[in-house]
Design a protein around this motif. Structure first.
Motif, PDB file in Angstrom:
ATOM      1  N   GLU A  19       0.836  -1.204   0.000  1.00 21.11           N
ATOM      2  CA  GLU A  19       0.000   0.000   0.000  1.00 21.11           C
ATOM      3  C   GLU A  19       0.874   1.257   0.000  1.00 21.11           C
ATOM      4  OE1 GLU A  19      -3.067   0.268  -0.619  1.00 21.11           O
ATOM      5  OE2 GLU A  19      -3.371   2.374  -0.114  1.00 21.11           O
ATOM      6  N   THR A  63      -6.776  -3.524  -4.778  1.00 19.31           N
ATOM      7  CA  THR A  63      -6.889  -4.964  -4.552  1.00 19.31           C
ATOM      8  C   THR A  63      -8.145  -5.218  -3.743  1.00 19.31           C
ATOM      9  OG1 THR A  63      -4.485  -5.050  -4.394  1.00 19.31           O
ATOM     10  CG2 THR A  63      -5.680  -7.014  -3.688  1.00 19.31           C
ATOM     11  N   ILE A  65     -10.371  -8.395  -2.078  1.00 23.63           N
ATOM     12  CA  ILE A  65     -10.410  -9.839  -1.837  1.00 23.63           C
ATOM     13  C   ILE A  65     -11.721 -10.189  -1.151  1.00 23.63           C
ATOM     14  CG2 ILE A  65      -7.917 -10.228  -1.769  1.00 23.63           C
ATOM     15  CD1 ILE A  65      -8.043  -9.980   1.249  1.00 23.63           C
ATOM     16  N   VAL A  76     -13.041  -7.200   1.048  1.00 22.70           N
ATOM     17  CA  VAL A  76     -12.181  -6.296   1.786  1.00 22.70           C
ATOM     18  C   VAL A  76     -11.275  -5.685   0.735  1.00 22.70           C
ATOM     19  CG1 VAL A  76     -10.275  -6.171   3.414  1.00 22.70           C
ATOM     20  CG2 VAL A  76     -12.266  -7.576   3.937  1.00 22.70           C
ATOM     21  N   HIS A  77     -11.147  -4.364   0.746  1.00 22.51           N
ATOM     22  CA  HIS A  77     -10.329  -3.723  -0.289  1.00 22.51           C
ATOM     23  C   HIS A  77      -9.530  -2.584   0.296  1.00 22.51           C
ATOM     24  CE1 HIS A  77     -13.449  -0.424  -1.013  1.00 22.51           C
ATOM     25  NE2 HIS A  77     -14.102  -1.288  -0.295  1.00 22.51           N
ATOM     26  N   ASN A  78      -8.444  -2.225  -0.389  1.00 24.72           N
ATOM     27  CA  ASN A  78      -7.598  -1.138   0.106  1.00 24.72           C
ATOM     28  C   ASN A  78      -8.223   0.206  -0.267  1.00 24.72           C
ATOM     29  OD1 ASN A  78      -7.063  -1.735  -2.568  1.00 24.72           O
ATOM     30  ND2 ASN A  78      -4.875  -1.287  -2.461  1.00 24.72           N
TER      31      ASN A  78
END
Lengths: 205, 162
Positions: A34, A159, A161, A169-171
């Motif tokens: 990140e 990303t 997932i 769940v993502h950044n």
């Protein structure tokens, strides 16, 4: 003799090791992917691809068509029930605070769905409505084909997932795009002031 | 995450360890003058292992094929194999320093992974990260106990420094 040789070999290995570590961490600055994506974007702005995007109103637009304005972009999926559901409210608030530059046509907010198979036009419109959309300056969009989604996620470094509960769940973050259509910064999703600052400071220059 | 960090990577290193006897005597003897007490080999293995402990490297190994290839080759050949060659040459002090540092690393990383509120890898869930942290803490405790047991009751099989 073998002591000196071992010392020499060890020093060489140490030097090579430090060089490799420095290279893999951008000079000991990025230990997570990140941080790495944020540094890379800041130092090497990325030109956004001209992929077609469908808005909540059903229109087709693309990033090059939005050139000449600052864009604040986030990636969402409208079914989110956890912290990412706050992303919508954050953008609603940003839209209110940036009302004047939006009015002047200098800023546009863009929410891109990374789950276009479930986020249709209706879902995007409902998402904006429940987030307090004021009607202008905020586009909720979905890429119309899967390979375009991959391209967008790669360029923005997103990303997502599966969380094992039917969601993702993502950044989450706010991406800042300058008037030349280049991705120039990525800020924390829960620090809209920082993103706002970029846009306002950019305007002064 | 547990699978990649604590199962796959250690198994890759183990594979390299098992490959080491395939090296001919001549190769090992040539290197041995450069590897007194196994120090160069252990240093090489440690530095390469450090690279594969970075959250960024774990992410990249999942996302980029050449990084995955680098992992599958460097861990056996640059971690497992040098350790297999160097460990038997290492004296009590070298082994002791390395083991203490390895245990400390397990505790440090375990603690970081357990308490960090942020996800360190974009490809793993926060729950996975916490679980990995706990497993690392458990490994640290187990290694401490094993080492203490060996020091107190084990046979002193460590040979003098060559």
């Amino acid at each position: 003799m073998s002591v000196l040789r071992t010392l020499l070999a060890s020093l060489l290995i140490l030097a090579a090791g430090i060089a490799v570590l420095a290279a893999t961490t951008d000079g000991f600055r990025a230990f997570t992917s990140e941080t790495a994506r944020r540094i890379d974007v800041r130092e090497h702005p990325r030109v956004l691809p001209p992929v077609p995007l469908q808005t909540a109103q059903g229109r087709i637009i693309d990033f090059p068509a939005l050139r000449g304005r600052w864009l604040l972009v986030d990636f969402i999926y409208t079914r989110c029930m956890t912290f990412c559901s706050v992303q919508g409210t954050e953008f609603g608030q940003l839209q209110r605070r940036l009302a004047r530059p939006i009015e002047a046509g200098r800023v546009v907010l863009v929410s891109v769905s990374f789950d276009p198979s479930r986020d249709g036009v209706a879902q995007l419109a409902a998402y904006q409505q429940r987030s307090g959309d004021r009607g202008t300056g905020w586009l909720a969009v979905r890429p119309t084909n899967p390979s375009d989604l991959d391209t967008l996620m790669r360029v923005f470094g997103v990303t997502a997932i599966r969380d094992g509960l039917g969601g993702y769940v993502h950044n989450a973050a706010i991406a800042v795009v300058d008037p030349h259509g280049r991705l120039v910064a990525i800020t924390d999703w829960d620090a809209p002031r920082e993103a706002e600052h970029y846009v306002l400071r950019g305007q002064v220059q | 995450m547990v699978l990649q960090m604590l199962v796959q990577i250690p198994l890759l290193a183990l594979a390299g360890w098992w490959l080491a006897p395939l090296l001919t005597r001549r190769i090992v003897d040539t290197f041995s003058t450069w590897n007194r007490s196994g120090i160069s080999g252990i240093l090489l293995a440690s530095l390469v292992a450090v690279v594969w402990m970075l959250p960024r490297a774990l992410d990249a190994a999942l996302e980029t094929s050449w990084v995955a290839l680098a992992k599958f080759t460097s861990v056996p050949l640059l971690v497992g194999m040098p350790l297999a060659i160097s460990w038997p040459r290492a004296g009590f002090v070298v082994r002791g320093v390395w083991l203490v540092e390895a245990i400390a690393m397990a505790f440090r990383l375990g603690w970081l992974y357990t308490v960090s509120p942020a996800r360190l890898c974009s490809n793993y869930l926060l729950g996975d990260q916490r679980q990995t942290g706990k497993v690392m803490l458990a490994i640290g405790v187990a290694a401490c106990l094993l080492l203490a047991w060996k020091l107190v009751w084990g046979h002193n099989r460590i040979e003098r420094v060559r």
